[in-house]
Write an enzyme that holds these catalytic residues in place. Structure first.
Site, PDB file in Angstrom:
ATOM      1  N   LYS A 113      54.304  11.798 -84.966  1.00 15.83           N
ATOM      2  CA  LYS A 113      53.671  12.224 -83.710  1.00 15.83           C
ATOM      3  C   LYS A 113      54.053  13.657 -83.358  1.00 15.83           C
ATOM      4  O   LYS A 113      53.251  14.394 -82.787  1.00 15.83           O
ATOM      5  CB  LYS A 113      54.029  11.268 -82.565  1.00 15.83           C
ATOM      6  CG  LYS A 113      53.298   9.945 -82.663  1.00 15.83           C
ATOM      7  CD  LYS A 113      53.331   9.181 -81.352  1.00 15.83           C
ATOM      8  CE  LYS A 113      52.594   7.852 -81.493  1.00 15.83           C
ATOM      9  NZ  LYS A 113      52.746   7.011 -80.304  1.00 15.83           N
ATOM     10  N   LYS A 195      45.268   2.925 -92.882  1.00 15.75           N
ATOM     11  CA  LYS A 195      44.973   1.944 -91.849  1.00 15.75           C
ATOM     12  C   LYS A 195      43.770   2.381 -90.993  1.00 15.75           C
ATOM     13  O   LYS A 195      43.661   3.563 -90.668  1.00 15.75           O
ATOM     14  CB  LYS A 195      46.241   1.849 -90.986  1.00 15.75           C
ATOM     15  CG  LYS A 195      46.300   0.713 -90.024  1.00 15.75           C
ATOM     16  CD  LYS A 195      47.687   0.630 -89.411  1.00 15.75           C
ATOM     17  CE  LYS A 195      47.607   0.220 -87.955  1.00 15.75           C
ATOM     18  NZ  LYS A 195      48.897   0.041 -87.320  1.00 15.75           N
ATOM     19  N   LYS A 198      41.316   4.811 -84.829  1.00 17.34           N
ATOM     20  CA  LYS A 198      40.286   5.537 -84.081  1.00 17.34           C
ATOM     21  C   LYS A 198      40.567   7.030 -84.065  1.00 17.34           C
ATOM     22  O   LYS A 198      39.733   7.809 -83.622  1.00 17.34           O
ATOM     23  CB  LYS A 198      40.156   4.981 -82.669  1.00 17.34           C
ATOM     24  CG  LYS A 198      41.412   5.155 -81.866  1.00 17.34           C
ATOM     25  CD  LYS A 198      41.262   4.589 -80.482  1.00 17.34           C
ATOM     26  CE  LYS A 198      42.589   4.683 -79.759  1.00 17.34           C
ATOM     27  NZ  LYS A 198      43.162   3.430 -79.361  1.00 17.34           N
TER      28      LYS A 198
END
Ligand code: TRP
Length: 330
Positions: A113, A195, A198
């Site tokens: 992140k 994976k 979105k």
């Protein structure tokens, strides 16, 4: 025998994908009878990324409606919003004092992140796993159903809990992650090696839970396959088709062998349409219920208020024990 306690949560960061449904909510639904389940909307976690306040407020309610539309039953499970139970933030602060910065620096999600949001590497992003530990430990949780990507956070939760228990005596139950089977791990339709997410920038890579039937059909028709034209499960060499088999299997509950037999001698075109149709049929009632629930704000409000009250009773008990043990005056 007492039922085991489950805790899990999803961040209200926008539209969910078929991956969130098959990988999480659909499994949570099946656990509601066997376990004592706590299903949380972890809104405080969503603050670690820059966001629009009005959008977040909507997303929180939308996620609550989706939980219920997808089959989480407030009569069976405790469904609530994290920020409504202030014990989460309070315990997180205390646990911060029992978590080493070295441990947090090793978290792979933090590293990922930070790379993705290089302009906003805030302290909340860094201590995110401690808030997650507080979520879990407040409820004396036995099992935490999560995807593989959260295993490290649950390991850290165990380490923090053991450390605290060693210093102050038995306070927290040591939880275990409950990793859902490979069948539920949904991969991207265009990039089946990662994976379904979105945040993917590849068009048609994911199915949103509110996609219209024709959109779902078209995305599956365009999904990546291979040149063999045989419906056979083989993740190494046929990642795309294997992913479609997994999706079909998760929804129909047919085994991989049964599916291979069902489509023996049939081509990918026919298989893709079958997968799309089962997804459309699965999502249709959920989409309808979701729309209906969003028009019934009073009902949703009664669910989250009731959920928060029930959660507080358990969470405050654990928090009070912690306050006493660390030497605060009650
Ligand atoms: N970190 C989890 C995720 O991103 C969400 C989460 C927050 C969670 N608190 C939790 C999951 C507690 C399980 C238990 O998926």
């Amino acid at each position: 025998m007492d039922k085991k306690i489950i805790f899990s949560g999803i961040q209200p960061t926008g539209n969910l994908t078929l991956g969130n449904y098959l990988g999480a909510i659909n499994n949570w639904k099946k656990m509601q009878d066997e376990y004592k389940c706590n299903y949380c909307i972890v809104d405080l976690h969503a603050l670690t990324i820059r966001h629009d306040p009005e959008v977040l407020r909507k997303n929180i309610i939308n996620l609550l409606a989706l939980y219920i539309a997808a089959g989480l039953d407030p009569e069976k499970s405790n469904i609530f919003i994290q920020s409504h139970v202030k014990a989460h933030s309070e315990l997180a602060w205390i646990l911060n004092c029992y978590t080493y910065t070295g441990e947090l620096s090793r978290m792979t999600q933090f590293k990922d992140k930070s790379a993705k949001h290089a302009d906003n590497i805030n302290s909340g992003l860094y201590t995110y796993p401690v808030l997650m530990a507080a979520d879990i430990l407040l409820y004396q949780t036995d099992l935490v159903p999560v995807g593989e990507d959260q295993r490290q956070h649950v390991e850290l939760t165990r380490d923090i809990a053991e450390r605290f228990n060693n210093i102050y005596g038995q306070t927290f139950k040591i939880p275990e992650s409950y990793i859902q089977g490979a069948a539920a791990r949904v991969m991207g339709l265009q990039n089946p090696n990662s994976k379904m997410s979105k945040s993917s920038t590849i068009p048609n890579d994911y199915i949103l839970l509110n996609d219209e039937p024709d959109v779902i059909l078209s995305k599956f028709k365009k999904s990546v396959t291979d040149s063999e034209n045989v419906v056979r499960y083989d993740v190494e060499n046929k990642a795309g088709i294997s992913n479609l088999i997994s999706i079909y299997s998760a929804i129909t509950t047919k085994s991989k062998e049964e599916i291979e037999k069902e489509f023996d001698g049939k081509g990918y075109g026919e298989f893709k349409v079958a997968v799309a149709e089962c997804v459309i049929d699965e999502l249709k009632p959920i989409q309808a219920k979701y729309k209906e629930l969003l028009n019934n704000r009073d009902y949703l409000e009664s669910i989250y208020k009731d959920g928060a009250e029930k959660a507080k009773r358990v969470a405050n008990k654990t928090l009070e024990d912690v306050y006493k043990k660390v030497g605060l005056v009650l």
